[in-house]
Design a protein around this motif. Structure first.
Motif, PDB file in Angstrom:
ATOM      1  N   LEU A 174      70.535   6.799  15.810  1.00  0.00           N
ATOM      2  CA  LEU A 174      70.800   6.646  17.241  1.00  0.00           C
ATOM      3  C   LEU A 174      71.260   5.225  17.570  1.00  0.00           C
ATOM      4  N   CYS A 175      70.551   4.249  17.040  1.00  0.00           N
ATOM      5  CA  CYS A 175      70.910   2.854  17.287  1.00  0.00           C
ATOM      6  C   CYS A 175      72.272   2.539  16.679  1.00  0.00           C
ATOM      7  N   GLY A 176      72.519   3.013  15.466  1.00  0.00           N
ATOM      8  CA  GLY A 176      73.806   2.779  14.825  1.00  0.00           C
ATOM      9  C   GLY A 176      74.947   3.370  15.629  1.00  0.00           C
ATOM     10  N   PHE A 177      74.738   4.545  16.187  1.00  0.00           N
ATOM     11  CA  PHE A 177      75.784   5.194  16.978  1.00  0.00           C
ATOM     12  C   PHE A 177      76.159   4.352  18.191  1.00  0.00           C
ATOM     13  N   PHE A 178      75.171   3.928  18.939  1.00  0.00           N
ATOM     14  CA  PHE A 178      75.460   3.186  20.168  1.00  0.00           C
ATOM     15  C   PHE A 178      75.960   1.762  19.887  1.00  0.00           C
ATOM     16  N   ILE A 179      75.448   1.152  18.813  1.00  0.00           N
ATOM     17  CA  ILE A 179      75.963  -0.173  18.444  1.00  0.00           C
ATOM     18  C   ILE A 179      77.427  -0.068  18.041  1.00  0.00           C
ATOM     19  N   GLY A 180      77.766   0.916  17.217  1.00  0.00           N
ATOM     20  CA  GLY A 180      79.148   1.097  16.802  1.00  0.00           C
ATOM     21  C   GLY A 180      80.069   1.396  17.970  1.00  0.00           C
ATOM     22  N   ALA A 181      79.602   2.225  18.901  1.00  0.00           N
ATOM     23  CA  ALA A 181      80.411   2.558  20.071  1.00  0.00           C
ATOM     24  C   ALA A 181      80.624   1.329  20.952  1.00  0.00           C
ATOM     25  N   ALA A 182      79.566   0.565  21.184  1.00  0.00           N
ATOM     26  CA  ALA A 182      79.659  -0.604  22.056  1.00  0.00           C
ATOM     27  C   ALA A 182      80.561  -1.681  21.454  1.00  0.00           C
ATOM     28  N   VAL A 183      80.393  -1.942  20.148  1.00  0.00           N
ATOM     29  CA  VAL A 183      81.223  -2.962  19.497  1.00  0.00           C
ATOM     30  C   VAL A 183      82.693  -2.560  19.524  1.00  0.00           C
ATOM     31  N   ASN A 238      85.147  -3.206  13.643  1.00  0.00           N
ATOM     32  CA  ASN A 238      83.786  -2.689  13.782  1.00  0.00           C
ATOM     33  C   ASN A 238      83.175  -2.395  12.423  1.00  0.00           C
ATOM     34  N   ALA A 239      83.950  -1.793  11.531  1.00  0.00           N
ATOM     35  CA  ALA A 239      83.433  -1.451  10.203  1.00  0.00           C
ATOM     36  C   ALA A 239      83.036  -2.695   9.429  1.00  0.00           C
ATOM     37  N   LYS A 240      83.849  -3.731   9.507  1.00  0.00           N
ATOM     38  CA  LYS A 240      83.542  -4.968   8.784  1.00  0.00           C
ATOM     39  C   LYS A 240      82.306  -5.636   9.372  1.00  0.00           C
ATOM     40  N   ALA A 241      82.198  -5.660  10.702  1.00  0.00           N
ATOM     41  CA  ALA A 241      81.024  -6.264  11.347  1.00  0.00           C
ATOM     42  C   ALA A 241      79.754  -5.490  11.012  1.00  0.00           C
ATOM     43  N   LEU A 242      79.853  -4.168  11.003  1.00  0.00           N
ATOM     44  CA  LEU A 242      78.685  -3.352  10.651  1.00  0.00           C
ATOM     45  C   LEU A 242      78.269  -3.589   9.205  1.00  0.00           C
ATOM     46  N   ALA A 243      79.229  -3.523   8.306  1.00  0.00           N
ATOM     47  CA  ALA A 243      78.914  -3.595   6.880  1.00  0.00           C
ATOM     48  C   ALA A 243      78.277  -4.924   6.500  1.00  0.00           C
ATOM     49  N   ARG A 244      78.822  -6.018   7.004  1.00  0.00           N
ATOM     50  CA  ARG A 244      78.372  -7.343   6.565  1.00  0.00           C
ATOM     51  C   ARG A 244      77.205  -7.875   7.385  1.00  0.00           C
ATOM     52  N   GLU A 245      77.134  -7.540   8.659  1.00  0.00           N
ATOM     53  CA  GLU A 245      76.187  -8.244   9.523  1.00  0.00           C
ATOM     54  C   GLU A 245      75.299  -7.337  10.363  1.00  0.00           C
ATOM     55  N   LEU A 246      75.911  -6.492  11.184  1.00  0.00           N
ATOM     56  CA  LEU A 246      75.140  -5.770  12.193  1.00  0.00           C
ATOM     57  C   LEU A 246      74.185  -4.745  11.586  1.00  0.00           C
ATOM     58  N   SER A 247      74.659  -3.974  10.625  1.00  0.00           N
ATOM     59  CA  SER A 247      73.808  -2.918  10.059  1.00  0.00           C
ATOM     60  C   SER A 247      72.545  -3.462   9.398  1.00  0.00           C
ATOM     61  N   PRO A 248      72.648  -4.412   8.456  1.00  0.00           N
ATOM     62  CA  PRO A 248      71.406  -4.918   7.841  1.00  0.00           C
ATOM     63  C   PRO A 248      70.497  -5.622   8.830  1.00  0.00           C
ATOM     64  N   LEU A 249      71.069  -6.385   9.758  1.00  0.00           N
ATOM     65  CA  LEU A 249      70.231  -7.131  10.696  1.00  0.00           C
ATOM     66  C   LEU A 249      69.562  -6.205  11.701  1.00  0.00           C
ATOM     67  N   MET A 250      70.321  -5.287  12.296  1.00  0.00           N
ATOM     68  CA  MET A 250      69.741  -4.384  13.288  1.00  0.00           C
ATOM     69  C   MET A 250      68.755  -3.406  12.644  1.00  0.00           C
ATOM     70  N   ALA A 251      69.090  -2.903  11.466  1.00  0.00           N
ATOM     71  CA  ALA A 251      68.151  -2.029  10.763  1.00  0.00           C
ATOM     72  C   ALA A 251      66.884  -2.790  10.397  1.00  0.00           C
ATOM     73  N   GLY A 252      67.041  -4.053   9.983  1.00  0.00           N
ATOM     74  CA  GLY A 252      65.870  -4.876   9.697  1.00  0.00           C
ATOM     75  C   GLY A 252      65.007  -5.077  10.919  1.00  0.00           C
ATOM     76  N   PHE A 253      65.624  -5.327  12.073  1.00  0.00           N
ATOM     77  CA  PHE A 253      64.872  -5.481  13.317  1.00  0.00           C
ATOM     78  C   PHE A 253      64.100  -4.201  13.651  1.00  0.00           C
ATOM     79  N   LEU A 254      64.775  -3.064  13.524  1.00  0.00           N
ATOM     80  CA  LEU A 254      64.128  -1.796  13.862  1.00  0.00           C
ATOM     81  C   LEU A 254      62.951  -1.496  12.936  1.00  0.00           C
ATOM     82  N   ILE A 255      63.138  -1.722  11.649  1.00  0.00           N
ATOM     83  CA  ILE A 255      62.049  -1.455  10.701  1.00  0.00           C
ATOM     84  C   ILE A 255      60.923  -2.469  10.874  1.00  0.00           C
ATOM     85  N   ALA A 256      61.267  -3.717  11.200  1.00  0.00           N
ATOM     86  CA  ALA A 256      60.224  -4.715  11.456  1.00  0.00           C
ATOM     87  C   ALA A 256      59.402  -4.331  12.676  1.00  0.00           C
ATOM     88  N   GLY A 257      60.082  -3.867  13.732  1.00  0.00           N
ATOM     89  CA  GLY A 257      59.366  -3.494  14.944  1.00  0.00           C
ATOM     90  C   GLY A 257      58.577  -2.218  14.818  1.00  0.00           C
TER      91      GLY A 257
END
Length: 273
Positions: free
Chosen positions: A74-83, A104-123
């Motif tokens: 869900l988070c990935g979908f809305f982040i990808g759409a917004a970016v 968007n693909a480059k930003a997700l692959a290198r930065e947004l996906s690992p960081l946002m997924a890390g935030f979600l799993i940390a929380g």
């Protein structure tokens, strides 16, 4: 003269107090860092030696991975759409809206996906780990385990560490897929980009090195989340209030450390590349 002497003594006392406070802070900082590094060494040593508690590892993998799948998608979908929406709006000004999906693909692959997924799993996962272990700590269950010759690190920390390191890259991959699917929908329906052009630009701009760069971060982020969550849990004290305080401190620390480590890894990846 007496007044001058009294003022001088006051200034000296203030200076001595300030230096003493700074010294105590530095000593506590070094002591805490040394204790943490010792804990990390002990955890890694235990993870490399049997017994390998596969049942506990699979339980934690299910908790961290399966039960986090929906929120990751869900988070990935809305982040990808917004970016894509933001980037596409800017690119339209230069007639380069066809590059929105690739950016968007480059930003997700290198930065947004690992960081946002890390935030979600940390929380979610990290907070739950800390709360569970800190509850066991304040209820003296950890002491009972040690009395029965069961190592709390090997029984509680190692399975969570292994599970987090294994599952976070998979969650990051799902985040990438969901985010890029949303990007495709936005690009084709809002910016009228042809599907073939969308994928052609994406494949030209994004390489497997970008994907691997994000997965490298996710491996490290998984280890950071598990180790910090368990560390705060094992150090908890003070009953129910201590559990809440340990959980709050753990989540805040995890988020700050992830941000700092993300910057360091990104810099090193750029320099090495």
């Amino acid at each position: 003269m007496a007044a001058d002497g009294s003022g001088l003594m006051t200034n000296q006392n203030f200076l001595v107090t300030g230096i003493s406070a700074i010294g105590k802070y530095l000593v506590n900082l070094v002591e805490g860092l040394g204790s943490f590094l010792t804990f990390v060494y002990y955890v890694l040593r235990e993870a490399a030696h049997p017994p390998f508690r596969s049942r506990l590892i699979f339980q934690q993998m299910y908790f961290i991975g399966n039960e986090s799948t929906f929120i990751i998608l869900l988070c990935g979908f809305f982040i990808g759409a917004a970016v894509t929406l933001q980037v596409g709006t800017v690119f339209t000004l230069f007639g380069a809206q066809s590059m929105a999906g690739a950016a968007n693909a480059k930003a997700l692959a290198r930065e947004l996906s690992p960081l946002m997924a890390g935030f979600l799993i940390a929380g979610r996962g990290g907070a739950a780990m800390t709360a569970e272990i800190s509850t066991m700590k304040v209820n003296e269950q950890i002491d009972a385990m040690e009395a029965m010759a069961v190592d709390p690190v090997g029984y509680l920390v190692v399975p969570r560490l292994v599970a987090a390191v294994l599952m976070l890259p998979l969650l990051v991959a799902l985040f990438n897929i969901s985010g890029q699917f949303a990007s495709l929908l936005v690009a084709t329906n809002i910016f009228d980009i042809d599907i073939g052009t969308f994928f052609d630009k994406m494949l030209k701009i994004v390489s497997w090195h970008d994907v691997w760069a994000g997965l490298q971060k996710s491996l490290i982020f998984g280890a950071i989340i598990a180790i910090l969550a368990c560390r705060f849990g094992l150090n908890a004290s003070g009953g129910a209030k201590g559990v809440g305080q340990a959980t709050t401190n753990a989540v805040v620390t995890m988020l700050l450390v992830l941000l700092g480590v993300d910057f360091v890894i990104t810099y090193l990846q750029i320099v090495v590349q």
